[in-house]
Design an enzyme around this catalytic site. Structure first.
Site, PDB file in Angstrom:
ATOM      1  N   GLY A 223      77.345  40.199  11.666  1.00 27.76           N
ATOM      2  CA  GLY A 223      76.431  39.241  12.307  1.00 27.76           C
ATOM      3  C   GLY A 223      75.884  38.212  11.339  1.00 27.76           C
ATOM      4  N   LEU A 224      76.677  37.830  10.336  1.00 26.16           N
ATOM      5  CA  LEU A 224      76.178  36.872   9.346  1.00 26.16           C
ATOM      6  C   LEU A 224      76.858  35.506   9.478  1.00 26.16           C
ATOM      7  CD1 LEU A 224      75.693  39.218   6.256  1.00 26.16           C
ATOM      8  CD2 LEU A 224      73.973  38.399   7.861  1.00 26.16           C
ATOM      9  N   GLY A 225      77.304  35.180  10.663  1.00 26.77           N
ATOM     10  CA  GLY A 225      77.732  33.800  10.914  1.00 26.77           C
ATOM     11  C   GLY A 225      79.197  33.509  10.653  1.00 26.77           C
ATOM     12  N   SER A 226      80.083  34.507  10.845  1.00 28.77           N
ATOM     13  CA  SER A 226      81.498  34.224  10.586  1.00 28.77           C
ATOM     14  C   SER A 226      82.073  33.259  11.628  1.00 28.77           C
ATOM     15  CB  SER A 226      82.321  35.506  10.519  1.00 28.77           C
ATOM     16  OG  SER A 226      82.316  36.151  11.763  1.00 28.77           O
ATOM     17  N   SER A 227      81.580  33.308  12.874  1.00 35.99           N
ATOM     18  CA  SER A 227      82.108  32.404  13.910  1.00 35.99           C
ATOM     19  C   SER A 227      81.777  30.956  13.570  1.00 35.99           C
ATOM     20  CB  SER A 227      81.521  32.709  15.286  1.00 35.99           C
ATOM     21  OG  SER A 227      81.733  34.036  15.612  1.00 35.99           O
TER      22      SER A 227
ATOM     23  N   ALA B  14      81.018  29.726  10.639  1.00 40.81           N
ATOM     24  CA  ALA B  14      81.726  29.323   9.419  1.00 40.81           C
ATOM     25  C   ALA B  14      83.182  28.978   9.725  1.00 40.81           C
ATOM     26  CB  ALA B  14      81.642  30.426   8.366  1.00 40.81           C
TER      27      ALA B  14
ATOM     28  N   ASP C 139      73.210  27.927  12.940  1.00 37.88           N
ATOM     29  CA  ASP C 139      74.216  28.581  12.090  1.00 37.88           C
ATOM     30  C   ASP C 139      75.332  27.592  11.725  1.00 37.88           C
ATOM     31  OD1 ASP C 139      74.859  28.529  14.765  1.00 37.88           O
ATOM     32  OD2 ASP C 139      75.584  30.576  14.880  1.00 37.88           O
TER      33      ASP C 139
END
Ligand code: MEV
Length: 304
Positions: free
Chosen positions: A89-93, A95, A136
């Site tokens: 849940g640290l923003g891979s989408s 990024a 994000d």
């Protein structure tokens, strides 16, 4: 020879104001030094190879929208690779969307300002998920630590110096869209109460903005605690997140909170440098996993 462009964009840690930002309030977010890399080249047939990306629909929509806006017909191969799992849940989408459109821009010599890049990437999020504040995406585009206005989508870079942070993963993946919808349902049922809670969160963001100008870590930690208490009240924390937050505080953190949508994913703690080890140990003792990342990372960039 086939021309390949590789870009990378950072993941993010939400510091203050998650959920409230969906309602147009501001938030503060930092880009983290774990990145998603995307390579693109022109080929005979479209091919997407994104093994670590949970949902390739973001990559597909990024490609579709970029082509439509720039009237490009050529087929493209897109390969992605990530320093971190999409399950934390640290923003891979966000990024991967930002790195993909940046790479396509380079490949087809379409120059995009940061604002144009943000707007196109945010459109991808809305087209795929139908919901999301876009902070994000802003973190992945601009990098650093930013104050993001949920209404105007404008950003201001904050000069946060050394931010000693510990990040702990609960082991449970949360679904952001579901959590945002659940908060929306409760908001509609109890509008007065929720308006008050979310605007109190906006006050915390303003206080954190001021504390960030003086680099007051102790105050920034206290504001973590206050932000977490409000996130508990809007119903997005979990027993596991609460126990990790409490463990970090008892072990000497200035403050701790869940980071992001809640319901699982990660918590963050702001710690005095000499307490880092004991805070990490305390989080592990309640079954959290330490994620080693540093804040204030560079935004999207062309690698080669
Ligand atoms: C998720 O990381 C943060 C939320 O505020 C959703 C969003 O801003 O799009 C819950």
């Amino acid at each position: 020879m086939k021309k390949t462009i590789t870009t990378s964009a950072p993941g993010k840690l939400t510091l203050y104001g998650e959920h409230a930002v969906v309602y147009g309030y501001p938030c503060i977010v930092t880009a983290m030094d774990s990145r998603v890399r995307v390579s693109v080249s022109v080929v005979d047939e479209d091919h997407i190879d994104a093994p670590q990306v949970k949902r390739t629909d973001f990559v597909e929509e990024a490609l579709r929208l970029f082509r439509e806006k720039n009237k490009i017909k050529q087929s493209v191969e897109i390969a992605t690779n990530s320093d971190f799992s999409s399950s934390v849940g640290l923003g891979s989408s966000s990024a991967v969307i930002v790195a993909t459109i940046k790479a396509l821009g380079e490949l087809f010599a379409v120059s995009l300002s940061d604002k144009e890049l943000f707007d196109m990437c945010y459109q991808v999020v809305i087209n795929v998920k139908g919901i999301g504040s876009g902070f994000d995406i802003a973190a992945a585009v601009y990098g650093g630590t930013i104050y993001f206005d949920g209404k105007s989508k404008e950003v201001e870079l904050l000069r946060l110096g050394h931010l000693p942070m510990v990040v702990g993963y609960t082991g449970n993946k949360a679904d952001t869209a579901t959590l945002v919808k659940e908060v929306r349902d409760r908001y509609e049922k109890e509008e007065k109460k929720y308006k008050l809670l979310l605007s109190s969160m906006a006050d915390i963001v303003q206080d954190a903005y001021i504390a960030s100008t003086t680099g007051d870590s102790e105050e920034l930690g206290v504001l973590f605690n206050e932000n977490h208490a409000l996130l508990q009240k809007i119903g997005v924390s979990t027993d596991k997140l609460d126990s990790m937050v409490e463990a970090a505080k008892s072990a000497g953190a200035y403050g701790a909170k869940l980071s992001g949508a809640g319901g699982g994913d990660c918590m963050i703690a702001l710690v005095p440098d000499d307490m880092r080890m004991s805070v990490e140990r305390a989080i592990e003792e309640v079954d959290g996993k330490i994620v080693r990342v540093e804040p204030n990372a560079q935004g999207v960039r062309v690698e080669s």
